[in-house]
Motif scaffolding. Structure first.
Motif, mmCIF file in Angstrom:
data_model
loop_
_atom_site.group_PDB
_atom_site.id
_atom_site.type_symbol
_atom_site.label_atom_id
_atom_site.label_comp_id
_atom_site.label_asym_id
_atom_site.label_seq_id
_atom_site.Cartn_x
_atom_site.Cartn_y
_atom_site.Cartn_z
ATOM 1 N N SER A 57 -34.971 -19.783 -55.320
ATOM 2 C CA SER A 57 -35.943 -20.525 -54.538
ATOM 3 C C SER A 57 -35.838 -22.011 -54.828
ATOM 4 C CB SER A 57 -37.360 -20.058 -54.867
ATOM 5 O OG SER A 57 -37.490 -18.696 -54.575
ATOM 6 N N GLU A 113 -37.781 -24.943 -55.346
ATOM 7 C CA GLU A 113 -39.175 -25.271 -55.592
ATOM 8 C C GLU A 113 -39.367 -26.631 -56.269
ATOM 9 O OE1 GLU A 113 -40.642 -22.036 -57.813
ATOM 10 O OE2 GLU A 113 -40.690 -20.638 -56.106
ATOM 11 N N GLU A 140 -42.713 -28.121 -49.538
ATOM 12 C CA GLU A 140 -42.197 -26.932 -50.221
ATOM 13 C C GLU A 140 -41.322 -26.105 -49.286
ATOM 14 O OE1 GLU A 140 -43.844 -22.869 -52.411
ATOM 15 O OE2 GLU A 140 -45.199 -24.211 -51.334
ATOM 16 N N LYS A 154 -40.443 -22.884 -47.929
ATOM 17 C CA LYS A 154 -41.091 -21.586 -47.868
ATOM 18 C C LYS A 154 -40.136 -20.468 -47.464
ATOM 19 C CE LYS A 154 -45.630 -23.547 -46.886
ATOM 20 N NZ LYS A 154 -46.791 -23.569 -45.967
ATOM 21 N N LYS A 171 -39.253 -18.576 -50.803
ATOM 22 C CA LYS A 171 -40.276 -18.386 -51.824
ATOM 23 C C LYS A 171 -40.306 -16.927 -52.276
ATOM 24 C CE LYS A 171 -44.321 -17.151 -49.051
ATOM 25 N NZ LYS A 171 -45.698 -17.530 -48.688
ATOM 26 N N LYS A 172 -40.856 -16.703 -53.452
ATOM 27 C CA LYS A 172 -41.009 -15.351 -53.991
ATOM 28 C C LYS A 172 -42.358 -14.782 -53.552
ATOM 29 C CE LYS A 172 -37.233 -15.085 -56.503
ATOM 30 N NZ LYS A 172 -36.189 -14.071 -56.283
ATOM 31 N N TRP A 173 -42.338 -13.530 -53.092
ATOM 32 C CA TRP A 173 -43.557 -12.847 -52.692
ATOM 33 C C TRP A 173 -44.036 -11.964 -53.844
ATOM 34 C CZ3 TRP A 173 -45.514 -13.075 -47.522
ATOM 35 C CH2 TRP A 173 -44.717 -13.807 -46.636
#
Length: 399
Positions: A25, A27, A43, A45, A48-50
């Motif tokens: 990711s 970030e 950011e 998205k 991104k980590k869920w």
């Protein structure tokens, strides 16, 4: 990797089971953004980590359904002998009847196991879905749930619960559909069609997002070997490899539809820090102007082509499969060798798929059962036995 998932066939008297390298990711702020306090960082998205909650929920649901199946089974009432009798109503069927430590085939049928005769003749199409949540025994349940946790949680972290949930359910339906078209004399239960769908999706995700992987060949080879080993296990008897194949193919195609990622060039362009004047503050590489950077496409042409072709194949495949099933078509009649995809006979085992049945003769309290498949015969002293008890004794005798 957890043990290979298996869909288990439970024979009944009837009329007719990887490690990849995912992108990290993005970030942390762009260096230019850190250098300029006025820069506006957004950011990323798309990577991104869920938080994974759906896959653990699926695991709990499968465990709950197994407990309910054992409650419905009620071995002490419906069988002559039980395994782990101290569990009372939740004790297991005899090993000869069910070596997986689980309920009887009749109990699984009541709970919604895949029975093609009932799907076609009694219009119980819901069995194509409910069979995914049932398991033949403790060993079957543990193998599938460990596999689901190892494979599913990582995918849900990367792609979110909506896409992975849909992929799991549709792949499971695809596995049930192919199984029903080829295996019509036995019931089938298990989540491994959906599990193989997740494996298939991992492979197509690797292909469709090929450009963002660092060790492409290593990741591809590892995943192909794992898939091949899992499918090879399916040629053993009592394992429904058609559910594995159907789930894998469905998941493979769904991966091109659900797991497509935007290209890094487009992501970097979209989320580059913006200066107060409205222009990207990121420096362009030598020889590239801001105009050439703006031309980065979100998806490559091959990604779009694979997306469209996969969607068409999925719609056509499921439509044709459902039509054939509801018409009562047995694909074994049109493919003389396809049964080898699910079981290859050897000197160690047989692939006989004939349904089990027995002839019963009563003399007072003595019942003599004769297996119609092997002509085995045995007498039992029974007092007003139920049909379920007779069926269980028949299953033990004929195995």
């Amino acid at each position: 990797m957890a043990a290979a998932p298996e869909n288990v066939q439970i024979r009944v008297h009837s009329r007719r089971g990887v490690n990849t390298i995912h992108p990290v990711s993005v970030e942390s702020p762009h260096p230019a953004a850190a250098a300029s306090p006025a820069a506006n960082y957004r950011e990323v998205k798309h990577f991104k980590k869920w938080f994974p909650w759906l896959i653990p929920t699926f695991v709990v649901a499968n465990v709950v359904m197994f407990i309910i199946s054992m409650y419905v089974n009620n071995c002490p009432k419906n069988s002559i002998s039980c395994v782990a009798g101290f569990l009372g109503r939740f004790s297991f069927q005899p090993f000869k009847e069910n070596p997986l430590l689980g309920p009887s085939s009749s109990a699984l049928g009541k709970m919604g196991a895949l029975d093609v005769a009932k799907v076609v003749d009694k219009h119980q199409g819901w069995r194509l879905i409910t069979c995914m949540w049932l398991h033949g025994g403790v060993f079957h349940l543990l193998a599938n749930m460990l596999s689901l946790l190892v494979i599913g949680i990582r995918l849900e972290q990367e792609f979110g619960f909506v896409r992975i949930g849909l992929l799991y359910l549709i792949s499971g339906l695809g596995g049930s559909l192919l199984s029903a078209l080829f295996i019509q004399s036995n019931i089938s239960v298990g989540a491994s069609g959906a599990l193989f769908g997740l494996l298939g999706a991992m492979l197509s995700e690797l292909i469709t997002n090929w450009t963002i992987y660092a060790n492409k060949l290593a990741a591809f080879t590892t995943l192909v070997v794992i898939v091949a080993i899992n499918l090879a296990v399916g040629i053993l008897p009592h394992v429904d490899n058609f559910a594995h194949i159907g789930g894998f193919v469905s998941g493979f195609l769904l991966g091109f539809v659900f797991l497509i990622r935007p290209q890094f060039g487009w992501v970097n362009q979209r989320y580059a820090p913006i200066s107060p004047a409205g222009y990207s503050s990121a420096a362009s590489p030598a020889g590239y102007s801001s105009t050439s950077r703006a031309a980065n496409p979100k998806f490559m042409a091959y990604q779009r082509i694979l997306w469209l072709l996969s969607l068409i194949l999925l719609v056509v495949g499921f439509t044709v499969g459902l039509v054939l099933l509801l018409r009562g078509v047995d694909l074994n009649d049109h493919c003389s060798w396809c049964h080898y995809l699910s079981c290859v006979p050897t000197s160690k085992w047989s692939c006989n798929t004939q349904p089990i049945s027995c002839q019963a003769e009563q003399t007072g309290s003595q019942y003599t059962l004769t297996c119609s498949n092997s002509s085995k015969s045995r007498s039992y002293s029974l007092l007003n036995p139920t049909a379920t008890q007779i069926q269980g004794l028949c299953a033990q005798l004929c195995r």
